[in-house]
Design a protein around this motif. Structure first.
Motif, PDB file in Angstrom:
ATOM      1  N   ARG A  94      43.950  14.058  81.280  1.00  0.00           N
ATOM      2  CA  ARG A  94      43.163  13.312  80.298  1.00  0.00           C
ATOM      3  C   ARG A  94      44.023  12.912  79.101  1.00  0.00           C
ATOM      4  O   ARG A  94      43.935  11.780  78.611  1.00  0.00           O
ATOM      5  CB  ARG A  94      41.974  14.164  79.852  1.00  0.00           C
ATOM      6  CG  ARG A  94      41.134  13.588  78.705  1.00  0.00           C
ATOM      7  CD  ARG A  94      40.398  12.315  79.086  1.00  0.00           C
ATOM      8  NE  ARG A  94      39.438  12.490  80.136  1.00  0.00           N
ATOM      9  CZ  ARG A  94      38.168  12.897  79.951  1.00  0.00           C
ATOM     10  NH1 ARG A  94      37.725  13.208  78.752  1.00  0.00           N
ATOM     11  NH2 ARG A  94      37.341  12.984  80.984  1.00  0.00           N
ATOM     12  N   GLU A  95      44.851  13.818  78.621  1.00  0.00           N
ATOM     13  CA  GLU A  95      45.694  13.505  77.465  1.00  0.00           C
ATOM     14  C   GLU A  95      46.679  12.380  77.778  1.00  0.00           C
ATOM     15  O   GLU A  95      46.899  11.477  76.955  1.00  0.00           O
ATOM     16  CB  GLU A  95      46.458  14.765  77.020  1.00  0.00           C
ATOM     17  CG  GLU A  95      45.579  15.798  76.350  1.00  0.00           C
ATOM     18  CD  GLU A  95      46.268  17.138  76.165  1.00  0.00           C
ATOM     19  OE1 GLU A  95      45.826  17.906  75.293  1.00  0.00           O
ATOM     20  OE2 GLU A  95      47.251  17.429  76.899  1.00  0.00           O
ATOM     21  N   ASN A  96      47.256  12.399  78.979  1.00  0.00           N
ATOM     22  CA  ASN A  96      48.165  11.328  79.377  1.00  0.00           C
ATOM     23  C   ASN A  96      47.439   9.988  79.443  1.00  0.00           C
ATOM     24  O   ASN A  96      47.951   8.969  78.968  1.00  0.00           O
ATOM     25  CB  ASN A  96      48.798  11.643  80.732  1.00  0.00           C
ATOM     26  CG  ASN A  96      50.083  12.433  80.628  1.00  0.00           C
ATOM     27  OD1 ASN A  96      51.151  11.884  80.400  1.00  0.00           O
ATOM     28  ND2 ASN A  96      49.972  13.743  80.778  1.00  0.00           N
ATOM     29  N   ILE A  97      46.263   9.986  80.031  1.00  0.00           N
ATOM     30  CA  ILE A  97      45.511   8.735  80.181  1.00  0.00           C
ATOM     31  C   ILE A  97      45.128   8.163  78.816  1.00  0.00           C
ATOM     32  O   ILE A  97      45.258   6.956  78.570  1.00  0.00           O
ATOM     33  CB  ILE A  97      44.267   8.959  81.055  1.00  0.00           C
ATOM     34  CG1 ILE A  97      44.681   9.272  82.496  1.00  0.00           C
ATOM     35  CG2 ILE A  97      43.355   7.732  81.021  1.00  0.00           C
ATOM     36  CD1 ILE A  97      43.530   9.677  83.401  1.00  0.00           C
ATOM     37  N   ALA A 146      46.399   4.646  85.651  1.00  0.00           N
ATOM     38  CA  ALA A 146      45.219   4.774  84.801  1.00  0.00           C
ATOM     39  C   ALA A 146      45.585   4.636  83.327  1.00  0.00           C
ATOM     40  O   ALA A 146      44.874   3.975  82.558  1.00  0.00           O
ATOM     41  CB  ALA A 146      44.539   6.126  85.060  1.00  0.00           C
ATOM     42  N   ARG A 147      46.668   5.250  82.926  1.00  0.00           N
ATOM     43  CA  ARG A 147      47.127   5.137  81.531  1.00  0.00           C
ATOM     44  C   ARG A 147      47.385   3.681  81.156  1.00  0.00           C
ATOM     45  O   ARG A 147      46.982   3.225  80.077  1.00  0.00           O
ATOM     46  CB  ARG A 147      48.396   5.970  81.342  1.00  0.00           C
ATOM     47  CG  ARG A 147      48.995   5.912  79.949  1.00  0.00           C
ATOM     48  CD  ARG A 147      50.230   6.794  79.841  1.00  0.00           C
ATOM     49  NE  ARG A 147      51.286   6.358  80.752  1.00  0.00           N
ATOM     50  CZ  ARG A 147      52.423   7.042  80.960  1.00  0.00           C
ATOM     51  NH1 ARG A 147      52.618   8.199  80.345  1.00  0.00           N
ATOM     52  NH2 ARG A 147      53.335   6.593  81.790  1.00  0.00           N
ATOM     53  N   SER A 148      48.026   2.939  82.047  1.00  0.00           N
ATOM     54  CA  SER A 148      48.325   1.535  81.759  1.00  0.00           C
ATOM     55  C   SER A 148      47.055   0.684  81.690  1.00  0.00           C
ATOM     56  O   SER A 148      46.993  -0.291  80.936  1.00  0.00           O
ATOM     57  CB  SER A 148      49.259   0.970  82.828  1.00  0.00           C
ATOM     58  OG  SER A 148      50.525   1.591  82.757  1.00  0.00           O
ATOM     59  N   LEU A 149      46.047   1.039  82.466  1.00  0.00           N
ATOM     60  CA  LEU A 149      44.801   0.272  82.470  1.00  0.00           C
ATOM     61  C   LEU A 149      43.951   0.511  81.230  1.00  0.00           C
ATOM     62  O   LEU A 149      43.040  -0.277  80.931  1.00  0.00           O
ATOM     63  CB  LEU A 149      43.993   0.605  83.717  1.00  0.00           C
ATOM     64  CG  LEU A 149      44.596   0.139  85.052  1.00  0.00           C
ATOM     65  CD1 LEU A 149      43.764   0.652  86.212  1.00  0.00           C
ATOM     66  CD2 LEU A 149      44.711  -1.379  85.110  1.00  0.00           C
TER      67      LEU A 149
END
Length: 234
Positions: A94-97, A146-149
């Motif tokens: 979650r933190e990365n996203i 997911a992070r990029s989105l």
């Protein structure tokens, strides 16, 4: 949507791209094929502002982004999944996203963006509290995508999205690319494998020695005698 015009890129005094041009139309998946050292990662880095452009232009939706700094690119609607994922491995999923929603242009939409991203990747919702570095390579790639989105891109750049993944996981990433594209997001990615490049793409480019040597539809590139001769050696 995206026009890359006549790029020349150097690393120090060494030139790695010569007069490279490509286009991405709204809603397309576009692949850049090339062997190791061909400069295909440099093309994406140049678009994103991660390497300086000596000559040429990057035009996105009518705006010249050639000199726009990398951290401002997300505000213009471009995001990038880096090669080998580049996660913060000691942080949770979650933190990365959530790091993908850092920019003020999307910060107010973080909750809605997170719900949408987790709907695309249900496994990441289930494992939101897991340490990212303890996930498999394929799961980490999902976190990186997911992070990029989270930044609400209209164009997603993906630098070798299949690198180091098992064939079964590669198939999953192919389906994820199609799913992302089905949400109206254009995708530009690079790859070394002919089938993985052009089998999923609307348009394709062949890069050799820092120069574009061929372009066409995915089907045309897949069946091209030039690709077979130059790239496959047959």
């Amino acid at each position: 949507m995206l026009q890359v015009e006549n790029l020349d890129v150097f690393y120090g005094s060494y030139q790695v791209l010569w007069d490279v041009s490509l286009d991405v139309t709204n809603g397309e998946v576009v692949a850049v094929l090339g062997p190791n050292g061909s400069g295909k990662s440099t093309v994406l880095k140049a678009i994103m502002g991660l390497v300086p452009i000596r000559a040429g232009r990057v035009i996105f939706e009518g705006s010249d982004l050639t000199r726009v700094p990398t951290h401002e690119m997300v505000a213009h609607g471009i995001s990038m999944v880096l090669e080998r994922r580049r996660l913060f491995t000691n942080m949770t999923v979650r933190e990365n996203i959530l790091l993908g929603a850092y920019h003020k242009s999307v910060a107010s939409q973080t909750k809605d963006r997170l719900e949408w991203v987790e709907s695309l990747f249900p496994i990441l919702a289930e494992r939101r509290d897991q340490i990212a570095g303890k996930m498999s390579g394929g799961e980490q790639q999902m976190v990186a995508i997911a992070r990029s989105l989270m930044s609400k891109p209209r164009l997603l750049l993906m630098d070798e999205p299949y690198l180091g993944l098992a064939p079964k996981i590669v198939d999953q990433i192919v389906q994820i690319i199609r799913k992302i594209n089905g949400e109206g997001i254009a995708v530009l990615f690079n790859e070394q494998n002919v089938k993985l490049s052009f089998g999923v793409s609307n348009q394709g480019y062949l890069l050799e020695g820092g120069r574009m040597v061929l372009s066409g539809t995915g089907d045309e590139m897949m069946n091209s005698d030039v690709v077979r001769r130059v790239y496959l050696g047959v």
